[in-house]
Design an enzyme around this catalytic site. Structure first.
Site, PDB file in Angstrom:
ATOM      1  N   ASP A  76       0.826  -1.204   0.000  1.00 47.36           N
ATOM      2  CA  ASP A  76       0.000   0.000   0.000  1.00 47.36           C
ATOM      3  C   ASP A  76       0.861   1.256   0.000  1.00 47.36           C
ATOM      4  OD1 ASP A  76       0.824  -0.183   2.802  1.00 47.36           O
ATOM      5  OD2 ASP A  76      -0.937  -1.445   3.095  1.00 47.36           O
ATOM      6  N   ASP A 107      -8.312  -5.756  14.529  1.00 50.58           N
ATOM      7  CA  ASP A 107      -9.666  -5.963  14.000  1.00 50.58           C
ATOM      8  C   ASP A 107      -9.683  -6.930  12.825  1.00 50.58           C
ATOM      9  OD1 ASP A 107      -8.431  -4.430  12.097  1.00 50.58           O
ATOM     10  OD2 ASP A 107      -9.925  -2.820  12.081  1.00 50.58           O
ATOM     11  N   HIS A 140      -7.766  -6.714  10.031  1.00 53.86           N
ATOM     12  CA  HIS A 140      -7.461  -6.158   8.711  1.00 53.86           C
ATOM     13  C   HIS A 140      -6.077  -6.595   8.241  1.00 53.86           C
ATOM     14  CE1 HIS A 140      -5.360  -2.791  10.912  1.00 53.86           C
ATOM     15  NE2 HIS A 140      -4.557  -2.904   9.867  1.00 53.86           N
ATOM     16  N   GLU A 162      -9.961  -2.933   5.712  1.00 51.50           N
ATOM     17  CA  GLU A 162     -10.629  -2.918   7.007  1.00 51.50           C
ATOM     18  C   GLU A 162     -11.860  -3.828   6.967  1.00 51.50           C
ATOM     19  OE1 GLU A 162      -9.454  -1.395   9.575  1.00 51.50           O
ATOM     20  OE2 GLU A 162      -8.056   0.108   8.792  1.00 51.50           O
TER      21      GLU A 162
END
Length: 258
Positions: A65, A134, A136, A141
């Site tokens: 990313d 979480d 991700h 996400e």
């Protein structure tokens, strides 16, 4: 999916480096992740380069990313981060390290172009991944499409707040990233996910033993034909089948590669 449990974060890094070294020696295309979890692995690979002559001269690498709006030479860009933490300490060619173009006029087209560039390189042979609390991976996400391509994503407010320490102020933190999607990640031939610490234990349990769901993006690894998850004991505390994973590794055939 293979779950590999090691006692300490240091042993996780060593095991990951052991898995990566043959790929490096074979001139493979590497998928690189930023963040704190892979740092120990990168440091071990740098050590092997310096002390044992492990060469990256024939490798290519693709980043997961990049921030939208930051030039590549900005100190907090992910391209500059991976240079600072890893690639400038080894002999990989600068032009062999690619990242999404966060300065492109057309971000949607930049995402498509990045996926095409990966395909034209023959695909990623082994992709390093971390996992968020979480669930991700990359900046996918919870709620991300399980078959998503490289695309624009808006950072979670907590991520903006967490990343503010790297910038002069929270207002300077970019709000968007261009990230490989879960579909892009799934095209890599081998996925190598690393997780350490008790704060990652619930996410690890969800990715390995929960349902495949957009609520835990990392659970998509259950669908991959060659996924290796290396965790320390703290990150393994929520696993229901922990003892079986340990037994399975102890009885792994000598010929079977991780």
């Amino acid at each position: 999916m293979e779950i590999v449990i090691r006692k300490t974060p240091e042993q996780v890094s060593l095991q990951a480096a052991d898995i990566l070294e043959p790929y490096v020696s074979e001139g493979a295309t590497l998928g690189l992740a930023t963040g704190s979890t892979p740092l120990g692995t990168y440091q071990e690979l740098i050590r092997r380069h310096n002390e044992s002559g492990l060469s990256f001269a024939n490798n290519q690498a693709f980043l997961l990313d990049e921030y939208v709006g930051l030039p590549r030479d900005h100190e907090q860009s992910y391209y500059r981060t991976i240079r600072r933490e890893f690639t400038e300490h080894i002999d990989i060619k600068d032009e062999a390290v690619s990242s999404p173009d966060g300065l492109a006029d057309n971000i949607d087209e930049a995402g498509r172009a990045y996926d095409e560039r990966i395909r034209n390189a023959g695909g990623v042979d082994i992709q390093i991944l971390g996992i968020g609390t979480d669930g991700h991976i990359g900046f996918n996400e919870p709620g991300s499409s399980l078959n998503s391509p490289t695309r624009l994503k808006t950072l979670h407010p907590q991520t903006v707040s967490d990343n503010a320490r790297f910038f002069d102020s929270e207002d300077d933190v970019p709000r968007h990233v261009l990230t490989q999607g879960l579909g892009t990640i799934q095209h890599a031939r081998h996925l190598l996910l690393l997780a350490t610490g008790k704060n990652k234990a619930a996410a690890v349990q969800a990715l390995a033993e929960g349902p495949v769901s957009a609520s835990c993006p990392a659970s998509v690894l259950q669908l991959h034909p060659h996924a290796t998850v290396i965790i320390d004991e703290a990150a393994a505390t929520c696993l229901e089948h922990k003892e079986y994973y340990i037994f399975a590794e102890k009885n792994k055939p000598e010929w079977q590669r991780y």
